[in-house]
Structures are given as structure tokens and as C-alpha cells.
Write a protein that holds these residues in place. Structure first.
Motif, PDB file in Angstrom:
ATOM      1  N   THR A  76       4.413  -8.010   7.215  1.00 13.60           N
ATOM      2  CA  THR A  76       4.540  -6.469   6.911  1.00 13.60           C
ATOM      3  C   THR A  76       5.640  -6.207   6.118  1.00 13.60           C
ATOM      4  O   THR A  76       5.532  -5.238   5.374  1.00 13.60           O
ATOM      5  CB  THR A  76       4.628  -5.751   8.464  1.00 13.60           C
ATOM      6  N   MET A  77       6.782  -6.745   6.358  1.00 13.76           N
ATOM      7  CA  MET A  77       7.815  -6.374   5.447  1.00 13.76           C
ATOM      8  C   MET A  77       7.750  -6.782   4.160  1.00 13.76           C
ATOM      9  O   MET A  77       8.230  -6.053   3.271  1.00 13.76           O
ATOM     10  CB  MET A  77       9.059  -7.310   6.039  1.00 13.76           C
ATOM     11  N   LEU A  78       6.940  -7.806   3.804  1.00 14.06           N
ATOM     12  CA  LEU A  78       6.509  -8.219   2.524  1.00 14.06           C
ATOM     13  C   LEU A  78       5.836  -7.070   1.778  1.00 14.06           C
ATOM     14  O   LEU A  78       6.065  -6.640   0.512  1.00 14.06           O
ATOM     15  CB  LEU A  78       5.616  -9.519   2.207  1.00 14.06           C
ATOM     16  N   PHE A  79       4.784  -6.644   2.190  1.00 13.71           N
ATOM     17  CA  PHE A  79       4.056  -5.572   1.764  1.00 13.71           C
ATOM     18  C   PHE A  79       4.531  -4.172   1.884  1.00 13.71           C
ATOM     19  O   PHE A  79       4.262  -3.168   1.119  1.00 13.71           O
ATOM     20  CB  PHE A  79       2.711  -5.330   2.609  1.00 13.71           C
ATOM     21  N   HIS A  80       5.845  -3.980   2.821  1.00 12.26           N
ATOM     22  CA  HIS A  80       6.324  -2.775   2.671  1.00 12.26           C
ATOM     23  C   HIS A  80       7.243  -2.496   1.448  1.00 12.26           C
ATOM     24  O   HIS A  80       7.385  -1.358   0.877  1.00 12.26           O
ATOM     25  CB  HIS A  80       7.545  -2.677   4.104  1.00 12.26           C
ATOM     26  N   ALA A  81       7.645  -3.894   0.855  1.00 11.55           N
ATOM     27  CA  ALA A  81       8.736  -3.742  -0.435  1.00 11.55           C
ATOM     28  C   ALA A  81       7.745  -4.275  -1.655  1.00 11.55           C
ATOM     29  O   ALA A  81       8.078  -3.855  -2.774  1.00 11.55           O
ATOM     30  CB  ALA A  81       9.681  -4.681  -0.262  1.00 11.55           C
ATOM     31  N   LEU A  82       6.493  -4.912  -1.550  1.00 20.02           N
ATOM     32  CA  LEU A  82       5.802  -5.415  -2.670  1.00 20.02           C
ATOM     33  C   LEU A  82       5.304  -4.578  -3.593  1.00 20.02           C
ATOM     34  O   LEU A  82       5.822  -4.563  -4.839  1.00 20.02           O
ATOM     35  CB  LEU A  82       4.538  -6.215  -2.122  1.00 20.02           C
ATOM     36  N   PHE A  83       4.613  -3.435  -3.364  1.00 18.73           N
ATOM     37  CA  PHE A  83       4.142  -2.412  -4.295  1.00 18.73           C
ATOM     38  C   PHE A  83       5.365  -1.479  -4.686  1.00 18.73           C
ATOM     39  O   PHE A  83       5.255  -1.278  -6.057  1.00 18.73           O
ATOM     40  CB  PHE A  83       3.046  -1.603  -3.727  1.00 18.73           C
ATOM     41  N   LYS A  84       6.419  -1.382  -4.179  1.00 18.03           N
ATOM     42  CA  LYS A  84       7.702  -0.613  -4.753  1.00 18.03           C
ATOM     43  C   LYS A  84       8.212  -1.682  -5.887  1.00 18.03           C
ATOM     44  O   LYS A  84       8.582  -0.974  -7.030  1.00 18.03           O
ATOM     45  CB  LYS A  84       8.548  -0.330  -3.592  1.00 18.03           C
ATOM     46  N   VAL A  85       8.351  -2.938  -5.730  1.00 19.08           N
ATOM     47  CA  VAL A  85       8.862  -3.834  -6.280  1.00 19.08           C
ATOM     48  C   VAL A  85       8.194  -3.878  -7.714  1.00 19.08           C
ATOM     49  O   VAL A  85       8.518  -3.863  -8.887  1.00 19.08           O
ATOM     50  CB  VAL A  85       9.240  -5.155  -5.975  1.00 19.08           C
ATOM     51  N   LEU A  86       6.656  -4.096  -7.536  1.00 17.56           N
ATOM     52  CA  LEU A  86       5.836  -4.205  -8.542  1.00 17.56           C
ATOM     53  C   LEU A  86       5.908  -2.987  -9.353  1.00 17.56           C
ATOM     54  O   LEU A  86       5.871  -3.137 -10.862  1.00 17.56           O
ATOM     55  CB  LEU A  86       4.545  -4.499  -8.230  1.00 17.56           C
ATOM     56  N   ALA A  87       5.871  -1.709  -8.878  1.00 14.30           N
ATOM     57  CA  ALA A  87       5.934  -0.406  -9.731  1.00 14.30           C
ATOM     58  C   ALA A  87       7.120  -0.489 -10.678  1.00 14.30           C
ATOM     59  O   ALA A  87       7.025  -0.149 -11.672  1.00 14.30           O
ATOM     60  CB  ALA A  87       5.600   0.579  -8.692  1.00 14.30           C
ATOM     61  N   SER A 106       3.114  -0.159   7.844  1.00 16.16           N
ATOM     62  CA  SER A 106       4.260  -0.671   7.822  1.00 16.16           C
ATOM     63  C   SER A 106       5.237   0.194   8.630  1.00 16.16           C
ATOM     64  O   SER A 106       5.875  -0.298   9.492  1.00 16.16           O
ATOM     65  CB  SER A 106       4.994  -0.858   6.563  1.00 16.16           C
ATOM     66  N   GLY A 107       4.898   1.512   8.495  1.00 17.84           N
ATOM     67  CA  GLY A 107       5.897   2.446   9.532  1.00 17.84           C
ATOM     68  C   GLY A 107       5.390   2.232  10.818  1.00 17.84           C
ATOM     69  O   GLY A 107       6.172   2.205  11.686  1.00 17.84           O
ATOM     70  N   ARG A 108       4.238   2.264  11.215  1.00 10.76           N
ATOM     71  CA  ARG A 108       3.722   1.986  12.563  1.00 10.76           C
ATOM     72  C   ARG A 108       4.096   0.665  13.041  1.00 10.76           C
ATOM     73  O   ARG A 108       4.312   0.439  14.322  1.00 10.76           O
ATOM     74  CB  ARG A 108       1.998   2.143  12.707  1.00 10.76           C
TER      75      ARG A 108
END
Length: 198
Positions: free
Chosen positions: A36-47, A85-87
Motif C-alpha cells: 500500500t505504501m508503494l502505491f501511495h507514492a508510485l503514481f506521484k513519483v511517475l507523474a 491508501s488513506g483507509r
């Protein structure tokens, strides 16, 4: 969760053959939710990466592709943070309803009191949540002062996608604290009423 710990005092006691065991119930800290931590940051980093390295990825005339890809990644990040991720990381969830009169109503859910929140999960969630709009804000400011209006528009879209989640979760956290304080106050009040009725 209960773990069984056996304590043997055979060697510590002078009487030969004397030993005993003690069972201690302990609450075991759950592991961090790394996926969950990975996907919380993944799209931000990719963008951010697509925007920063757009000229290398799409060439000099790749503004349209950059705009499309960054907007899609920002939208995916918005949905992931808001609904998943928030939940899972901090036990919070928010959404916004529009009634028949066209009025917006914020809705909040808090699961913090129902389960254990890992400190690392919480720290990572809030740090990444606030870091993303700060990064996009800096990029937007840079685009505007260099008179790149179209790039400023793109950074503005990405900034808003991240900032809305920040506002939603800050409001949700405050609402959860109010509910927790109200719950604690009502329990204390009931306790005082029971004590005074004796």
C-alpha cells in the motif's frame, strides 16, 4: 493476537528439577503495509518523473502527450489515495456529496479506534501526502516565472489533484479527533454519573 512465551527457571533455582512456565498475552504489532505504501507514492513519483523528463521521453513537441500522461497518473493517484491508501495506512476516508440544492457536503469515516495504525505507515502517508503538492507548487511557480503558461496549466492540474486529497484528509483527521474527544467526554460523564449515584 496472542503469543505464548514460556519462562523456565530450572537453572536459576537451587532446587533441582523445579521449573514452571508463564503464559503472557501480548498484542503483536502488525507488519507495515509495504504494498500500500508503494502505491501511495508510485503514481506521484511517475507523474513527476514524466513531467521533469518530458523532453527526453516525448521529444520537443511532446506537450500534449505529457499533459495526457501526467493528468492520467494524477487522477489514478487521486483515486488510490482517496479510496485505498488513506483507509489502509491511517484508517481515514473522505468523500464529498452534492445535494439537490447544489450544496457540497463533506463526509468522513474514521477507523483509527477500531484497529492498530502502524507508526511507520502513518508517518509515510502524511509525509508523501504533503510532499507531492509542495513539489508541484514549486514546478508551477517555476513554469510561471519562465513564462511557460501551458506547462503552468499542467502543473496546476496536478497540484489540484494532490491538494484536494490534502484538504480532505486534514478535515477528516480533525473530524476524527472531535469524535474521539466527544466519545471520551461522554464516557467520563457516564462514569461520574454512576459514581455520584452510589
Amino acid at each position: 493476537t496472542t503469543e505464548i512465551y514460556t519462562l523456565s527457571l530450572h537453572d536459576a533455582l537451587p532446587i533441582s528439577g523445579m521449573s514452571f512456565s508463564v503464559t503472557l498475552p501480548m498484542r503483536v504489532m502488525p507488519p507495515m503495509k509495504k504494498t500500500t505504501m508503494l502505491f501511495h507514492a508510485l503514481f506521484k513519483v511517475l507523474a513527476l518523473a514524466v513531467y521533469i523528463f518530458a523532453s527526453w521521453i516525448f521529444g520537443d513537441k511532446g506537450y500534449v502527450m505529457t499533459f495526457v500522461v501526467v493528468t492520467i497518473l494524477s487522477a489514478m493517484d487521486f483515486w488510490t489515495v482517496k479510496n485505498v491508501s488513506g483507509r489502509l495506512l491511517v484508517g481515514l476516508r473522505w468523500w464529498n456529496d452534492v445535494d439537490e440544492a447544489g450544496q457540497n457536503h463533506w463526509r468522513f469515516e474514521s477507523f483509527e479506534e477500531q484497529r492498530f495504525i502502524h507508526p511507520s505507515d502513518s508517518s509515510f502517508f502524511w509525509a508523501v501526502l504533503f510532499a507531492a503538492p509542495i513539489a508541484w507548487g514549486i514546478l508551477a511557480f517555476t513554469a510561471l516565472i519562465t513564462f511557460k503558461v501551458m506547462w503552468g496549466l499542467l502543473t496546476g492540474v496536478a497540484f489540484m489533484c494532490n491538494a484536494i486529497n490534502v484538504v480532505g484528509y486534514v478535515k477528516c483527521k480533525k473530524d476524527a479527533r472531535k469524535k474521539l474527544s466527544a466519545l471520551g467526554g461522554s464516557v467520563m460523564l457516564k462514569g461520574m454519573e454512576m459514581w455520584s449515584s452510589r
